[in-house]
Design a protein around this motif. Structure first.
Motif, PDB file in Angstrom:
ATOM      1  N   LYS A   1       0.819  -1.220   0.000  1.00  7.47           N
ATOM      2  CA  LYS A   1       0.000   0.000   0.000  1.00  7.47           C
ATOM      3  C   LYS A   1       0.848   1.263   0.000  1.00  7.47           C
ATOM      4  O   LYS A   1       0.452   2.282  -0.560  1.00  7.47           O
ATOM      5  CB  LYS A   1      -0.923  -0.010   1.220  1.00  7.47           C
ATOM      6  CG  LYS A   1      -1.896   1.155   1.303  1.00  7.47           C
ATOM      7  CD  LYS A   1      -2.815   0.996   2.507  1.00  7.47           C
ATOM      8  CE  LYS A   1      -3.824   2.130   2.591  1.00  7.47           C
ATOM      9  NZ  LYS A   1      -4.733   1.984   3.756  1.00  7.47           N
ATOM     10  N   TYR A   2       1.999   1.211   0.647  1.00  4.15           N
ATOM     11  CA  TYR A   2       2.807   2.409   0.851  1.00  4.15           C
ATOM     12  C   TYR A   2       4.200   2.263   0.243  1.00  4.15           C
ATOM     13  O   TYR A   2       4.696   1.153   0.070  1.00  4.15           O
ATOM     14  CB  TYR A   2       2.970   2.700   2.354  1.00  4.15           C
ATOM     15  CG  TYR A   2       1.673   2.910   3.083  1.00  4.15           C
ATOM     16  CD1 TYR A   2       1.050   4.155   3.107  1.00  4.15           C
ATOM     17  CD2 TYR A   2       1.074   1.861   3.785  1.00  4.15           C
ATOM     18  CE1 TYR A   2      -0.140   4.352   3.789  1.00  4.15           C
ATOM     19  CE2 TYR A   2      -0.118   2.055   4.475  1.00  4.15           C
ATOM     20  CZ  TYR A   2      -0.723   3.294   4.470  1.00  4.15           C
ATOM     21  OH  TYR A   2      -1.901   3.485   5.138  1.00  4.15           O
TER      22      TYR A   2
ATOM     23  N   GLU B   1       3.515   8.915  -6.186  1.00  2.00           N
ATOM     24  CA  GLU B   1       2.110   9.295  -6.031  1.00  2.00           C
ATOM     25  C   GLU B   1       1.412   9.360  -7.382  1.00  2.00           C
ATOM     26  O   GLU B   1       0.239   8.990  -7.507  1.00  2.00           O
ATOM     27  CB  GLU B   1       2.018  10.639  -5.309  1.00  2.00           C
ATOM     28  CG  GLU B   1       2.453  10.564  -3.847  1.00  2.00           C
ATOM     29  CD  GLU B   1       2.600  11.924  -3.204  1.00  2.00           C
ATOM     30  OE1 GLU B   1       2.661  12.936  -3.945  1.00  2.00           O
ATOM     31  OE2 GLU B   1       2.660  11.988  -1.957  1.00  2.00           O
TER      32      GLU B   1
ATOM     33  N   VAL C   1       0.725   5.394  -2.131  1.00  2.58           N
ATOM     34  CA  VAL C   1       0.713   6.340  -1.020  1.00  2.58           C
ATOM     35  C   VAL C   1       2.167   6.479  -0.579  1.00  2.58           C
ATOM     36  O   VAL C   1       2.741   5.555   0.000  1.00  2.58           O
ATOM     37  CB  VAL C   1      -0.158   5.846   0.149  1.00  2.58           C
ATOM     38  CG1 VAL C   1      -0.124   6.855   1.291  1.00  2.58           C
ATOM     39  CG2 VAL C   1      -1.587   5.613  -0.306  1.00  2.58           C
TER      40      VAL C   1
ATOM     41  N   LEU D   1       5.342   8.213   1.428  1.00  2.46           N
ATOM     42  CA  LEU D   1       5.668   8.917   2.670  1.00  2.46           C
ATOM     43  C   LEU D   1       7.170   9.105   2.757  1.00  2.46           C
ATOM     44  O   LEU D   1       7.939   8.217   2.373  1.00  2.46           O
ATOM     45  CB  LEU D   1       5.201   8.111   3.887  1.00  2.46           C
ATOM     46  CG  LEU D   1       3.725   7.739   3.981  1.00  2.46           C
ATOM     47  CD1 LEU D   1       3.532   6.710   5.073  1.00  2.46           C
ATOM     48  CD2 LEU D   1       2.880   8.967   4.254  1.00  2.46           C
TER      49      LEU D   1
ATOM     50  N   LEU E   1      -0.121   1.025   8.995  1.00  7.62           N
ATOM     51  CA  LEU E   1       1.289   0.741   8.725  1.00  7.62           C
ATOM     52  C   LEU E   1       2.052   0.512  10.024  1.00  7.62           C
ATOM     53  O   LEU E   1       2.996  -0.285  10.066  1.00  7.62           O
ATOM     54  CB  LEU E   1       1.918   1.881   7.930  1.00  7.62           C
ATOM     55  CG  LEU E   1       3.371   1.683   7.476  1.00  7.62           C
ATOM     56  CD1 LEU E   1       3.536   0.388   6.703  1.00  7.62           C
ATOM     57  CD2 LEU E   1       3.839   2.871   6.638  1.00  7.62           C
TER      58      LEU E   1
ATOM     59  N   ALA F   1       4.439  -1.674   3.550  1.00  7.83           N
ATOM     60  CA  ALA F   1       5.216  -0.650   2.839  1.00  7.83           C
ATOM     61  C   ALA F   1       6.410  -1.240   2.117  1.00  7.83           C
ATOM     62  O   ALA F   1       7.014  -2.224   2.546  1.00  7.83           O
ATOM     63  CB  ALA F   1       5.687   0.424   3.812  1.00  7.83           C
TER      64      ALA F   1
END
Length: 253
Positions: free
Chosen positions: A28-29, A56, A61, A63, A73, A80
């Motif tokens: 997801k990240y 992005e 997503v 970070l 997370l 991630a």
């Protein structure tokens, strides 16, 4: 023979692309460092910001590694991928490629190498990164949980304090009870980049690797993280696509 070789190469590349796509969609990240190893300062030439923007753009997503982590997370650090941009050797060209590794430091995806022969470093780096990111064009990334319909989170068990007279004991019976279940005391031994959690027989139960975030550790060899919530240590472990969150009773030596 040459024609046959030319014919097989695109098929092979399509197969490799499909394999990466099926794997990468489970994450997801993307965590982007504020400094790449080949640069001299944080976000030099805005290359780190550019990389975050590009991730992005392709649906992740993204970070920075110094940003607060989302709750899901924190509970499952393996959601991630850790991004890095690597500078390849080149005498007359600037060459960069992108790596994505999972929580176990396994390589999940590596981009093509982008290059530029522009004489100005800032321009050359940005051109090379953008070209490397073209590898994501064919991924069609969309986050898909491994088995979201089966994902459940168990409420951490409440830990009750031991009587002062029993705290000094270090026997197999030295356990904390909660909800009629025994929670074994684990003793944390520092190993430089984390801790080894050992039972009363000095057997290693978990090896924790520091994640770079305060009070968040990756469990070596497991799809799990250990973190602190409401003053208590818990382990979040995925077993057969089901997330289990359980309280740990850790004594730091």
């Amino acid at each position: 023979m040459l024609k046959k070789a030319i014919f097989y190469i695109p098929i092979l590349l399509m197969g490799l692309s499909g394999f990466c796509q099926n794997d990468i969609n489970n994450y997801k990240y993307v965590i982007v460092p504020k400094t790449f190893d080949f640069l001299k300062s944080e976000d030099q030439f805005q290359l780190n910001s550019l990389s975050k923007f590009m991730f992005e753009k392709y649906g992740f997503v993204a970070l920075f590694d110094d940003e607060p982590l989302p709750d899901d997370l924190i509970k499952n650090g393996c959601l991630a991928l850790n991004a890095d941009v690597i500078k390849d050797s080149g005498m007359f060209k600037t060459k960069l490629f992108i790596e994505l590794k999972n929580c176990r430091k396994q390589l999940v995806f590596q981009s093509q190498t982008g290059d530029s022969d522009h004489k100005k470093s800032e321009v050359a780096y940005k051109m090379a990164i953008r070209e490397a990111f073209e590898s994501f064009d064919t991924l069609n990334y969309t986050y898909k949980p491994a088995s979201s319909e089966r994902m459940t989170v168990e409420k951490p068990k409440e830990v009750k304090s031991l009587p002062s007279s029993s705290v000094e004991l270090a026997t197999p019976a030295n356990q904390v009870t909660s909800d009629d279940e025994a929670i074994q005391i684990l003793y944390a031994k520092s190993i430089g980049n984390g801790y080894q959690l050992m039972d009363s027989n000095s057997e290693i139960v978990y090896t924790l690797i520091f994640s770079g975030k305060e009070d968040l550790y990756i469990v070596k060899g497991k799809d799990a993280t250990v973190y602190k919530v409401d003053g208590k240590w818990v382990i979040a472990e995925t077993v057969d696509d089901v997330l289990h969150v359980t309280t740990l009773n850790i004594t730091f030596q």
